[in-house]
Design an enzyme around this catalytic site. Structure first.
Site, short mmCIF file in Angstrom:
data_model
loop_
_atom_site.label_atom_id
_atom_site.label_comp_id
_atom_site.label_asym_id
_atom_site.label_seq_id
_atom_site.Cartn_x
_atom_site.Cartn_y
_atom_site.Cartn_z
CB CYS A 197 -1.01 0.05 1.22
SG CYS A 197 -0.13 -0.27 2.80
NE ARG A 222 -3.63 2.46 2.67
CZ ARG A 222 -3.83 3.23 1.80
NH1 ARG A 222 -5.29 3.52 1.10
NH2 ARG A 222 -2.90 3.84 1.25
#
Length: 362
Positions: free
Chosen positions: A314, A319
């Site tokens: 990410c 994430r």
């Protein structure tokens, strides 16, 4: 609940309930508005069908994460059953199970530690939870890199965690920072670490108890194991993957992926040969993980299977750690690595390829 039991429970329900249940099984969690748009049922009929499903414990409802005024409906984990799509307690702890163990969490026992990773701990936390500040405590020397072995030993030891502790983690939002800490502990081969499904949002929105009392913790000694580089990707791994049969997943938003949004780097865009599968696709709007059938769908649609070697990234690895958790720990894909340098590293390099696109074409 077995498949035959579900079919028997649905048999006596109205057609709207059966239609809604089938839709939720196929699409995952949805709000009332999304259900009416997908099924073309009027709001009144949809509400009636949902009520009948709730009465049979076939679905569950919770406030949506991004808008607490809306309700998120999804297939109940009780109707899924561990034999089909449930997830093992050894990696994912359900809120009801954690609630039953609150007294154990509140004792100063190194065998079991509950940890909140957030900057809002003082505003209220799960009883018995100890605090880990995601910025001040965890990231090494204020950088985006994970702690060194020495620093991690200090952090965990101060919180009464031993190499034999069962550690249950949770955080705000979609549990992404808890997943990042989970991945880090697995990188250093901690044996028993788990996530609280739904994190702090689901816990508080569903009226589970919170407290401002800080538990007493006796510091201990912690000794890390040699790192497990099988689950961590570095710049050179990504560069090699560009010419090999490796699946690379960019889990950022389509706008970030295409270079249309600001990025924490010199360049915007994505690594070539990557597919964009947004990280939020693995969780429901209420914050809990999707059930297996829905969880694996976006990867299957992208042609990614459990036999593939997979790299995820990410902007800073948080994430992507959530997606790594979904693929590696929940779906059981054996060869998944998190590139925690992510775009904050790749996008600042001057000798690597970068691609852009139009997000409206995705």
């Amino acid at each position: 609940m077995q498949t035959s039991d579900i079919e028997e429970a649905l048999m006596d329900l109205p057609p709207s309930s059966k239609f809604i249940y089938k839709t939720l099984s196929r699409e995952g969690s949805m709000t009332l508005k999304q259900i009416t748009e997908e099924t073309l049922l009027c709001s009144r009929t949809a509400r009636y069908g949902l009520t009948q499903l709730e009465d049979e414990n076939l679905i569950e409802a919770a406030p949506a994460l991004h808008d607490g005024r809306q309700t998120c409906y999804s297939i109940s984990h009780r109707s899924i059953g561990n034999d089909r799509t449930g997830y093992p307690e050894q990696v994912l702890v359900e809120p009801d199970s954690a609630h039953k163990r609150l007294e154990a969490f509140k004792t100063d026992d190194p065998d079991l530690r509950l940890v909140e990773i957030s900057t809002e701990y003082e505003e209220g936390h799960v009883p018995g939870a100890i605090k880990l500040d995601p910025r001040a405590d965890f990231l090494d020397a204020g950088t985006r890199t994970i702690p060194s072995a020495d620093r991690l030993e200090k952090i965990l030891g101060e919180r009464g965690i031993t190499p034999d502790s069962t550690v249950v983690l949770y955080s705000n939002g979609y549990n992404e920072f808890a997943a990042f800490v989970y991945w880090t502990l697995k990188y250093y081969r901690h044996r028993d670490v788990r996530l609280l499904n739904g994190g702090k949002y689901y816990w508080t929105e569903n009226n589970y108890p919170t407290t401002k009392t800080t538990p007493t913790v006796t510091p201990v000694e912690y000794e890390t194991q040699p790192p497990n580089d099988h689950i961590r990707a570095y710049r050179q791994d990504v560069q090699s993957a560009l010419s090999e049969d490796v699946s690379i997943i960019d889990v950022r938003s389509p706008e970030e992926y295409c270079g249309e949004a600001d990025a924490p780097a010199r360049a915007s865009g994505h690594i070539p040969r990557t597919v964009n599968i947004e990280w939020e696709s693995v969780v429901r709007e209420c914050g809990r993980f999707e059930h297996q059938q829905v969880l694996e769908r976006p990867f299957a649609e992208a042609g990614i299977t459990e036999d593939d070697e997979i790299l995820v990234y990410c902007n800073v690895g948080e994430r992507s750690a959530l997606v790594w958790f979904a693929l590696s720990e929940l779906l059981g894909y054996p060869n998944v690595a998190n590139y925690d340098g992510s775009w904050s590293e790749w996008g600042n390099l001057v000798d690597v390829p970068v691609e852009t696109c139009d997000s409206s074409d995705l």
